[in-house]
Design a protein around this motif. Structure first.
Motif, PDB file in Angstrom:
ATOM      1  N   SER A   1      42.744  43.591  37.319  1.00 18.37           N
ATOM      2  CA  SER A   1      41.705  43.798  35.984  1.00 18.37           C
ATOM      3  C   SER A   1      41.472  45.153  35.925  1.00 18.37           C
ATOM      4  O   SER A   1      41.261  45.510  34.669  1.00 18.37           O
TER       5      SER A   1
ATOM      6  N   ARG B   1      34.190  45.810  33.982  1.00 20.16           N
ATOM      7  CA  ARG B   1      33.045  44.824  34.640  1.00 20.16           C
ATOM      8  C   ARG B   1      33.325  43.985  35.509  1.00 20.16           C
ATOM      9  O   ARG B   1      32.807  43.907  36.540  1.00 20.16           O
ATOM     10  N   ASN B   2      34.650  43.246  35.388  1.00 20.69           N
ATOM     11  CA  ASN B   2      34.956  41.950  36.366  1.00 20.69           C
ATOM     12  C   ASN B   2      35.301  42.828  37.664  1.00 20.69           C
ATOM     13  O   ASN B   2      35.014  42.300  38.673  1.00 20.69           O
TER      14      ASN B   2
ATOM     15  N   GLY C   1      29.501  38.762  36.442  1.00 21.80           N
ATOM     16  CA  GLY C   1      30.907  38.785  36.383  1.00 21.80           C
ATOM     17  C   GLY C   1      31.645  37.710  37.200  1.00 21.80           C
ATOM     18  O   GLY C   1      30.911  37.187  38.116  1.00 21.80           O
ATOM     19  N   LYS C   2      32.951  37.876  37.030  1.00 17.99           N
ATOM     20  CA  LYS C   2      33.784  36.883  37.789  1.00 17.99           C
ATOM     21  C   LYS C   2      33.877  37.524  39.332  1.00 17.99           C
ATOM     22  O   LYS C   2      34.158  38.686  39.618  1.00 17.99           O
ATOM     23  N   GLU C   3      33.658  36.423  40.156  1.00 22.50           N
ATOM     24  CA  GLU C   3      33.966  36.730  41.567  1.00 22.50           C
ATOM     25  C   GLU C   3      35.253  36.655  41.923  1.00 22.50           C
ATOM     26  O   GLU C   3      35.871  35.853  41.559  1.00 22.50           O
ATOM     27  N   ASN C   4      35.721  37.507  42.970  1.00 20.32           N
ATOM     28  CA  ASN C   4      36.986  37.429  43.479  1.00 20.32           C
ATOM     29  C   ASN C   4      36.979  37.601  44.997  1.00 20.32           C
ATOM     30  O   ASN C   4      36.531  38.718  45.353  1.00 20.32           O
TER      31      ASN C   4
ATOM     32  N   SER D   1      35.269  44.626  29.641  1.00 21.09           N
ATOM     33  CA  SER D   1      34.861  43.484  30.391  1.00 21.09           C
ATOM     34  C   SER D   1      35.837  43.397  31.512  1.00 21.09           C
ATOM     35  O   SER D   1      35.378  42.773  32.467  1.00 21.09           O
ATOM     36  N   GLU D   2      37.136  43.965  31.505  1.00 17.92           N
ATOM     37  CA  GLU D   2      38.137  43.950  32.822  1.00 17.92           C
ATOM     38  C   GLU D   2      37.421  45.091  33.709  1.00 17.92           C
ATOM     39  O   GLU D   2      37.162  44.332  34.801  1.00 17.92           O
TER      40      GLU D   2
ATOM     41  N   TYR E   1      31.958  44.140  39.369  1.00 15.48           N
ATOM     42  CA  TYR E   1      31.223  42.847  40.224  1.00 15.48           C
ATOM     43  C   TYR E   1      31.832  42.755  41.333  1.00 15.48           C
ATOM     44  O   TYR E   1      31.104  41.996  42.312  1.00 15.48           O
TER      45      TYR E   1
END
Length: 508
Positions: A105, A130-131, A198-201, A127-128, A134
């Motif tokens: 990302s 930010r992902n 944002g998306k969690e990973n 956006s990337e 987060y």
């Protein structure tokens, strides 16, 4: 299967390095590599292994393994075992990012920010980043913090900027420390970062990576509470030339106020249109550093620096203009046929700071000075004729005045003329030659050349179109104080701005 070789690209707008961990890591095939050297006739065992590794890497990437996809993208970018191909590199890194790979990302954001293998899109890049931020990647947190200072992609919010940079600092990201101090000085509050959305990973954590920061908080309103010292002028000059490609290294000795001196390098830089050099020359003449003090010449150089959008130049000009007896000194020297004083007298009239003569008188003074070969008058008169300020617009007359200035040895004149032609004709036949004039000006510190080269990159005039190149030059010029460059930059971003409220920015 063992974990694939972990590759990271660390960039902030420009590539700063490619770092590796576990450089001898590989696919499981390595453990069971055949020992028979005749496995493939004509190939060494090492070649056989590399071919097999490539096969398994491609197979795993196609099977949806994000680690393999990211690794394959890195190898296409570097040309490692694969032919360099930024389009394929972006494709595989993008697939890994979409599968939730944090580093992918981050790297996808870099590709989007630079237009590598895909169209330039700073909003998708944000956006990337930010992902990844987060998800806990300190480098991404740092970049998101920077983006909150620029007022280009997202609205400026120094508190949010500080919160994100603070997160990066807590994670051990060294460049964050200096930026935190600068943000506090700019008015940021020491609050915690906003909660993540944002998306969690959960499948990967950020690694320890170093990156080069190019953050320069753009603020066109100078801090008038702090005095303009000689060391501040020297620092601004040194900082500017340390960032210019191919620029002179003669200013690297500016380590103290005493190191500011009148020399040919400084004069040439000012002659090409460097506002930082102009401000330094003003201080030299004001204080008599290596030359006789001359408040009129100091005021001229400060005013010229201000005309080139130098905030320091504007402050210094206002300060010296208010010094006791200066106006009387200028007027007295005008009556003694002092050209420098007459030039300053006319410009003060145009600026509304001299009511002893009218604008028509000032126009005559400037015209007479230009006819006598006074270079500053030639440059200003050319600008007035080109823009239609005070004089009827006449582009041919402007070009003629610039030719006269160049014939007298002035280096700013061809830069201005090239800029006018590139803007007016948009794509003249000799565009490449005109751009080379800008390149020379950039090396010497011309702010006009830097801004105009960004314009050429934006529209593909004389160079291959590159929004990344345009953005970089506009940003550098804006950081030097150019509101024109920032305006061009904002318009370029606005041409792609999504309608989402997150990206809406009000005019300042």
């Amino acid at each position: 299967m063992n974990k694939l070789k972990y590759s990271q690209i660390i960039l902030l707008i420009l590539l700063a390095g490619v770092l590796y961990g576990q450089s001898n890591g590989s696919l499981a095939f390595k453990k069971n590599r055949p020992q028979d050297k005749r496995y493939t006739p004509g190939l060494t065992v090492d070649m056989q292994y590399r071919m097999a590794e490539k096969f398994f890497l491609i197979r795993e990437a196609n099977a949806g393994n994000p680690e393999a996809q990211h690794e394959l993208g890195i190898r296409y970018l570097l040309g490692e075992e694969f032919e360099k191909d930024t389009t394929l590199s972006y494709y595989w890194i993008s697939r890994a990012a979409d599968a939730g790979h944090i580093s992918a990302s981050y790297n996808k954001g870099i590709f989007l920010m630079n237009g590598w293998g895909t169209k330039w899109n700073p909003f998708d890049a944000y956006s990337e980043f930010r992902n990844a931020a987060y998800a806990g990647m300190p480098q991404a947190q740092f970049i998101v913090g920077i983006m909150f200072t620029e007022n280009l992609i997202i609205p400026r919010n120094l508190d949010s900027a500080y919160a994100w940079v603070k997160k990066a600092d807590k994670a051990g990201y060294e460049p964050a420390k200096d930026v935190m101090q600068r943000l506090i000085a700019a008015g940021a509050k020491d609050d915690d970062a906003p909660p993540g959305n944002g998306k969690e990973n959960k499948g990967e954590t950020g690694s320890e990576i170093s990156a080069r920061s190019v953050l320069l908080y753009i603020n066109f309103d100078p801090d008038t509470t702090k005095p303009v010292t000689d060391s501040l002028i020297a620092k601004e000059l040194l900082d500017t030339y340390s960032r210019l490609p191919g620029s002179d290294s003669a200013f690297t000795n500016l380590t103290s106020p005493d190191s500011i001196k009148l020399d040919s390098t400084l004069i040439i830089a000012a002659d090409y249109g460097s506002p930082e050099a102009m401000a330094a020359l003003g201080r030299i003449y004001e204080k008599g550093l290596g030359t006789n003090p001359d408040r009129v010449m100091a005021a001229i150089w400060y005013l010229r620096a201000y005309k080139y959008e130098s905030t320091l130049g504007g402050r210094l000009f206002n300060e010296i203009l208010g010094s006791p007896g200066l106006i009387n000194e200028i007027e007295s020297r005008v009556y003694k046929n002092d050209k420098n004083a007459a030039y300053l007298w006319a410009l003060l009239t145009f600026a509304g700071a001299n009511y002893k003569i009218g604008v028509e008188d000032a126009k005559k003074i400037l015209t007479d000075l230009a006819a006598s070969g006074y270079v500053f008058a030639l440059l200003d008169l050319a600008q007035y004729y080109y823009t239609g300020s005070y004089f009827t617009r006449d582009k041919e007359k402007a070009a003629g005045l610039l030719n006269m200035a160049y014939a007298l040895g002035n280096n700013e004149a061809p830069v201005r003329k090239a800029s006018y032609e590139l803007r007016d004709d948009f794509n003249p036949k000799d565009a490449a030659l005109l751009v080379s004039v800008l390149d020379k000006g950039i090396e010497k510190g011309s702010l006009i050349a830097q801004t105009m080269k960004g314009y050429c990159y934006q529209f593909g005039i004389g160079v291959e179109q590159s929004f990344t190149g345009a953005s970089r030059l506009y940003m550098e010029a804006a950081n030097r104080g150019s509101k024109a460059a920032f305006s061009f930059l904002r318009k370029m971003y606005d041409s792609l701005r999504p309608t989402s409220p997150e990206f809406l920015i009000s005019e300042e």
